[in-house]
Design a protein around this motif. Structure first.
Motif, PDB file in Angstrom:
ATOM      1  N   LEU A 172      47.155  -1.323  -4.646  1.00  0.00           N
ATOM      2  CA  LEU A 172      47.094  -2.715  -4.178  1.00  0.00           C
ATOM      3  C   LEU A 172      46.484  -3.710  -5.346  1.00  0.00           C
ATOM      4  N   PHE A 173      45.714  -2.850  -6.063  1.00  0.00           N
ATOM      5  CA  PHE A 173      45.119  -3.484  -7.131  1.00  0.00           C
ATOM      6  C   PHE A 173      45.275  -3.331  -8.592  1.00  0.00           C
ATOM      7  N   ALA A 174      45.478  -4.243  -9.224  1.00  0.00           N
ATOM      8  CA  ALA A 174      45.922  -3.813 -10.745  1.00  0.00           C
ATOM      9  C   ALA A 174      44.718  -3.256 -11.387  1.00  0.00           C
ATOM     10  N   ASP A 175      43.530  -3.689 -11.092  1.00  0.00           N
ATOM     11  CA  ASP A 175      42.296  -2.908 -11.783  1.00  0.00           C
ATOM     12  C   ASP A 175      42.061  -1.705 -10.891  1.00  0.00           C
ATOM     13  N   ARG A 176      41.523  -0.471 -11.638  1.00  0.00           N
ATOM     14  CA  ARG A 176      41.325   0.557 -10.836  1.00  0.00           C
ATOM     15  C   ARG A 176      39.945   0.505 -10.014  1.00  0.00           C
ATOM     16  N   MET A 177      40.064   0.514  -8.550  1.00  0.00           N
ATOM     17  CA  MET A 177      39.194   0.343  -7.917  1.00  0.00           C
ATOM     18  C   MET A 177      38.421   1.882  -7.447  1.00  0.00           C
ATOM     19  N   GLU A 178      37.306   1.893  -7.636  1.00  0.00           N
ATOM     20  CA  GLU A 178      36.495   3.401  -7.294  1.00  0.00           C
ATOM     21  C   GLU A 178      36.790   3.643  -6.078  1.00  0.00           C
ATOM     22  N   ARG A 179      36.936   4.721  -5.535  1.00  0.00           N
ATOM     23  CA  ARG A 179      37.265   5.232  -4.145  1.00  0.00           C
ATOM     24  C   ARG A 179      35.925   4.810  -3.262  1.00  0.00           C
ATOM     25  N   ALA A 180      34.699   4.929  -3.923  1.00  0.00           N
ATOM     26  CA  ALA A 180      33.509   4.736  -2.975  1.00  0.00           C
ATOM     27  C   ALA A 180      33.595   3.226  -2.604  1.00  0.00           C
ATOM     28  N   THR A 181      34.002   2.466  -3.718  1.00  0.00           N
ATOM     29  CA  THR A 181      34.019   1.006  -3.317  1.00  0.00           C
ATOM     30  C   THR A 181      35.022   0.704  -2.148  1.00  0.00           C
ATOM     31  N   LEU A 182      36.103   1.439  -2.356  1.00  0.00           N
ATOM     32  CA  LEU A 182      37.092   1.274  -1.122  1.00  0.00           C
ATOM     33  C   LEU A 182      36.501   1.731  -0.087  1.00  0.00           C
ATOM     34  N   ARG A 183      36.089   2.820   0.078  1.00  0.00           N
ATOM     35  CA  ARG A 183      35.574   3.249   1.375  1.00  0.00           C
ATOM     36  C   ARG A 183      34.453   2.146   1.950  1.00  0.00           C
ATOM     37  N   MET A 184      33.708   1.802   1.086  1.00  0.00           N
ATOM     38  CA  MET A 184      32.699   0.907   1.295  1.00  0.00           C
ATOM     39  C   MET A 184      33.310  -0.553   1.958  1.00  0.00           C
ATOM     40  N   LEU A 185      34.320  -0.938   1.021  1.00  0.00           N
ATOM     41  CA  LEU A 185      35.164  -2.020   2.111  1.00  0.00           C
ATOM     42  C   LEU A 185      35.696  -1.704   3.228  1.00  0.00           C
ATOM     43  N   LEU A 186      36.224  -0.492   3.627  1.00  0.00           N
ATOM     44  CA  LEU A 186      37.022  -0.096   4.626  1.00  0.00           C
ATOM     45  C   LEU A 186      35.714  -0.077   5.767  1.00  0.00           C
ATOM     46  N   ASP A 187      34.661   0.293   5.410  1.00  0.00           N
ATOM     47  CA  ASP A 187      33.438   0.392   6.488  1.00  0.00           C
ATOM     48  C   ASP A 187      33.075  -1.074   6.751  1.00  0.00           C
ATOM     49  N   GLU A 188      33.219  -1.840   6.182  1.00  0.00           N
ATOM     50  CA  GLU A 188      33.012  -3.263   6.332  1.00  0.00           C
ATOM     51  C   GLU A 188      33.853  -3.791   7.104  1.00  0.00           C
ATOM     52  N   LEU A 189      35.158  -3.515   6.867  1.00  0.00           N
ATOM     53  CA  LEU A 189      36.356  -3.969   7.503  1.00  0.00           C
ATOM     54  C   LEU A 189      36.157  -3.501   9.017  1.00  0.00           C
ATOM     55  N   LYS A 190      35.822  -2.243   9.303  1.00  0.00           N
ATOM     56  CA  LYS A 190      35.568  -1.616  10.547  1.00  0.00           C
ATOM     57  C   LYS A 190      34.682  -2.208  11.233  1.00  0.00           C
TER      58      LYS A 190
END
Length: 183
Positions: free
Chosen positions: A33-51
């Motif tokens: 979804l993102f042009a810049d590479r997003m770290e998996r840890a950042t992605l998981r953090m965002l998913l936790d926040e969404l949850k």
């Protein structure tokens, strides 16, 4: 919208992708979804926040075998079922016993299933499980005749809201609810 610049915008992009997707999204899918590479840890953090953001709402963000998805909370499913009142599939005892054997003892051959159940496996039972995409052939046993080995699929785990086979209930609990599995 331009490329998301801050965490809030990135979380919104994730949210809309998850809400509009018909299938669970893997971390790899979401990174696209993102042009810049997003770290998996950042992605998981965002998913936790969404949850957490959705914690007090009617939908919840869940992780299943193939990724993440939004789904209605369990207490709302009886109401949603009224929208599509068609009769849900009920599975015979033979289908549920066969599925349980495959799920808990995989990979297994048809002969293994027959030995455990004490009766021949009806080809329609195996066909029904394969058409539902709950079971698939994963190889052959290295014995004369090379019988097919059967195992459950990621789709099976997704339908049961499981991340892995380790989350399966105790075998006794699974068999007790065998005719109540309405997926």
């Amino acid at each position: 919208m331009n490329e998301p610049e801050n965490i809030t915008q990135k979380k919104q992009v994730l949210e809309v992708a998850l809400l509009t997707s018909t299938q669970p999204l893997s971390l790899d899918d979401m990174q696209k979804l993102f042009a810049d590479r997003m770290e998996r840890a950042t992605l998981r953090m965002l998913l936790d926040e969404l949850k957490q953001d959705w914690d007090a709402r009617t939908m919840e963000l869940v992780q299943v075998a193939t990724g993440y998805r939004f789904q209605a909370r369990a207490e709302y499913t009886p109401f949603l079922a009224r929208l599509n009142p068609e009769k849900q599939s009920k599975y015979s005892r033979a289908v549920m016993e066969t599925l349980a054997i495959i799920a808990y003892r995989q990979p297994v051959t048809r002969g293994d299933i027959e030995e455990i159940r004490g009766v021949a496996v009806n080809p329609n039972v195996m066909r029904q499980l394969q058409e539902r995409d709950w079971v698939d052939v994963v190889g052959q046993r290295e014995v004369p005749g090379r019988p097919s080995l059967y195992a459950t699929t990621k789709h099976f785990l997704d339908d049961l809201n499981l991340k892995s086979l380790a989350e399966l209930p105790a075998m006794e609990d699974f068999v007790k609810t065998e005719t109540q599995l309405d997926l």
